[in-house]
Design an enzyme around this catalytic site. Structure first.
Site, PDB file in Angstrom:
ATOM      1  NE  ARG A 280      32.974  40.693  44.912  1.00 20.87           N
ATOM      2  CZ  ARG A 280      32.501  39.696  44.476  1.00 20.87           C
ATOM      3  NH1 ARG A 280      32.310  39.555  43.334  1.00 20.87           N
ATOM      4  NH2 ARG A 280      32.639  38.569  45.508  1.00 20.87           N
ATOM      5  N   GLY A 281      28.961  45.373  42.728  1.00 23.14           N
ATOM      6  CA  GLY A 281      29.048  46.786  42.322  1.00 23.14           C
ATOM      7  C   GLY A 281      28.477  47.885  43.128  1.00 23.14           C
TER       8      GLY A 281
END
Length: 357
Positions: A280-281
């Protein structure tokens, strides 16, 4: 002869008049340009203008085209609307800004199905909730860290998928729920669990302004606005219009923005070296950097774009232990500088290490 009085609208403090808090303002603008970034978590001291800034952003945005009296604020060209009827009446309305109260129940948030009516009349009698009202707008949760974890999960799931599903006694209703989720809170009252915090696209930390001159300026501005809102709004109208056009232009430009494969690789290397769980980052940093380039009227992401957003996108993903505090951003910027071959930040030219004030 009697005259029909016009409904009064409450004046909203203009976004362009908000002093300081640049991280918060940038994170909010980027999420409006690309809602798929995943929302913003704003943590900071009480009385730092969190709610004022969020309402100001909603008021700044241009009106949207909607189907008249549609409980989900759907666009006239929405395929589902077109399938039902192509000649539905259309209107324009301001971008929805929904405040979620702390004591809200799941039914109030998601909506309810009238089982008796459904069984007796054979129709899906649905009473829309706050997620329906927030579709195509902003959903703001103050003190989100005090909200029930299950309800936070529901909000995050809807924000990520763009849909809300309500199921009762074998009856299921599904409706669009595309919104920018904005949470705020005070770190003294506790942080969100790391698993929930990770679901927010960006994390902005704001502090009380310490410089006496700036504090005086903020107080005077607020007093001036309260004394004569219309005059204050008129003074800032040109700036408001310019920023609105800049945001609209960025939304239109976003699909053309490119990010070099070399930069994508280095972003993922930063995430890997910081031991960020999941991908997600990486995804959020890519999206935020593109949104920033579009906002600044460019179609190619630069290293400076990545540098400006990467701490906002990753700092809250480093926390593995619920008892730890969120990183100040220093660790992220230090790793970024090493991977991209730039000078490392210091307390003088970068963010201070965690714990240093």
């Amino acid at each position: 002869m009697s005259t029909v009085s016009q409904p009064l609208t409450r004046a909203v403090f203009p976004f362009t008049a908000v002093i300081g808090q640049e991280d918060m303002k940038l994170a909010l603008i980027l999420n409006v340009i690309d809602p798929k970034i995943g929302g913003v978590m704003i943590m900071g001291d009480r009385g730092t203008g969190k709610s004022t800034t969020i309402r100001a952003l909603a008021d700044l945005l241009p009106k949207i085209d909607v189907v008249a009296d549609d409980p989900f604020n759907r666009a006239p060209d929405d395929p589902e609307v077109q399938r039902d009827r192509a000649d539905l009446p259309k209107t324009q309305k301001k971008v929805p800004m929904v405040d979620l109260p702390l004591g809200a129940t799941e039914d109030r948030v998601c909506g309810t199905i009238d089982i008796e009516k459904a069984l007796a009349e054979g129709v899906k009698a649905f009473e829309p909730g706050l997620l329906a009202k927030a579709n195509r707008g902003l959903l703001y949760v103050d003190e989100v860290n005090l909200l029930d974890d299950h309800l936070v999960d529901v909000l995050l799931d809807s924000a990520a998928s763009g849909w809300n599903t309500v199921e009762r006694e074998g009856i299921s209703i599904r409706h669009p729920a595309q919104f920018v989720l904005i949470g705020s809170g005070n770190p003294e009252e506790g942080e969100l669990r790391p698993q929930l915090l990770d679901r927010f696209g960006m994390h902005a930390e704001i502090r009380t302004v310490r410089e006496p001159e700036l504090r005086v300026q903020i107080v005077e501005q607020r007093s001036e606005f309260d004394r004569d809102p219309q005059r204050f709004l008129t003074q800032h109208q040109a700036e408001q219009d310019a920023l609105q056009q800049q945001i609209v232009g960025a939304q239109e430009r976003l699909p053309q923005v490119t990010l070099e494969p070399e930069y994508r690789l280095k972003i993922s290397q930063v995430c890997s070296e910081l031991d960020v769980d999941g991908l997600r980052g990486d995804i959020v940093t890519n999206r935020a950097a593109k949104a920033l380039a579009a906002y600044e009227n460019r179609t190619e992401v630069t290293v400076e774009d990545i540098q400006r957003v990467i701490a906002l996108c990753l700092r809250h993903r480093l926390r593995k232990d619920p008892l730890e505090s969120v990183d100040s951003g220093y660790k992220v910027e230090k790793t970024f500088s090493q991977v991209f071959g730039l000078a490392e930040p210091t307390a003088a030219n970068g963010r201070q290490p965690t714990g240093v004030r």
